[in-house]
Design an enzyme around this catalytic site. Sequence first.
Site, PDB file in Angstrom:
ATOM      1  N   TYR A  47       6.658  -0.211   6.913  1.00 26.36           N
ATOM      2  CA  TYR A  47       5.350   0.171   6.383  1.00 26.36           C
ATOM      3  C   TYR A  47       4.602  -1.389   5.801  1.00 26.36           C
ATOM      4  O   TYR A  47       3.327  -1.396   5.872  1.00 26.36           O
ATOM      5  CB  TYR A  47       5.158   1.034   5.004  1.00 26.36           C
ATOM      6  CG  TYR A  47       5.729   2.447   5.411  1.00 26.36           C
ATOM      7  CD1 TYR A  47       6.043   2.887   6.595  1.00 26.36           C
ATOM      8  CD2 TYR A  47       5.978   3.273   4.434  1.00 26.36           C
ATOM      9  CE1 TYR A  47       6.468   4.360   6.787  1.00 26.36           C
ATOM     10  CE2 TYR A  47       6.273   4.722   4.423  1.00 26.36           C
ATOM     11  CZ  TYR A  47       6.928   5.021   5.680  1.00 26.36           C
ATOM     12  OH  TYR A  47       7.394   6.403   6.021  1.00 26.36           O
ATOM     13  N   HIS A 105      15.554   5.097   9.136  1.00 28.54           N
ATOM     14  CA  HIS A 105      13.974   5.596   9.166  1.00 28.54           C
ATOM     15  C   HIS A 105      14.059   6.449  10.571  1.00 28.54           C
ATOM     16  O   HIS A 105      13.542   7.270  10.668  1.00 28.54           O
ATOM     17  CB  HIS A 105      13.124   4.261   9.456  1.00 28.54           C
ATOM     18  CG  HIS A 105      11.559   4.555   9.189  1.00 28.54           C
ATOM     19  ND1 HIS A 105      10.712   3.751   8.821  1.00 28.54           N
ATOM     20  CD2 HIS A 105      11.049   5.839   9.322  1.00 28.54           C
ATOM     21  CE1 HIS A 105       9.702   4.421   8.731  1.00 28.54           C
ATOM     22  NE2 HIS A 105       9.689   5.480   9.014  1.00 28.54           N
TER      23      HIS A 105
END
Length: 272
Positions: A47, A105
């Site tokens: 991110y 992830h």
Amino acid sequence: MEPLQTQGISLPRLGLGTFRLQGDACRAAVESALGLGYRHIDTAEMYGNEEAIGAAIAASGLARGDLHVTTKVWHENLAPDAIRRAFDASLNKLGLDRVDLYLVHWPSRNMNLPAIFETLMKLKQEGRTRAIGVANFNLALLKTVVEEIGAPIACNQVEYHVMLDQTPLRRYLGARSIPLVAYCPLAQGRVASDETLMAIGRKHGASAAQVALKWLLDQDGVAAIPKASRSESKKANLDALHVGLDDEDIKAIAALPKDKRCVNPAFAPVWD
């Protein structure tokens, strides 16, 4: 709402997702969330906002033990040495001495699952992450991790909302008391204009989004991490906890089509 207990950690049922929040806007969003009472912040190496989140946490003055922080290792960094480097970088950016939950992830095609979880377990044993888990793992991968490797995973974080069925995955996780953490719980805003959800909302003095969120949070073993940058949205999501859905509402939601997947990158696993 009681937090979920999993692998020795207490996971608040409603958290703040931060994907696509950047820089000062991200810091402000997290600061306002913490001010409103959020105690579960979800981020990831990919991110690019861990530094901003770390600054918001530091500015909040909250005791570290009162806050749950999740971050994740990107699928390109799943070799043991790369995991350690990614983890060190994440911790450094967050300005923390530990995280509460560290997730893979996304799975990758050629990953060595036993080596990955051996590395994650070491990070846990060192006290640098309190728990480990996965995100975007399908049922087959999940079974490998849980049954063959025996990894003590604290959750599987996947896309889940009123427009996407996750029953097989939820049943498997539920039978093993592993929480499902729902990202995109509002189907990237699509729930807001759904006629059925709007009608249920009118009945309860709530928005369609609040109905969709409460539907998730009413399910055993499910947490949700809606992204929200505006304070009004964050407060509305918290207020969703007070919506009371009845059997008629649940039936109407069950009848909605459940085949809308919002997140499906080229590197995603084959979904069940």
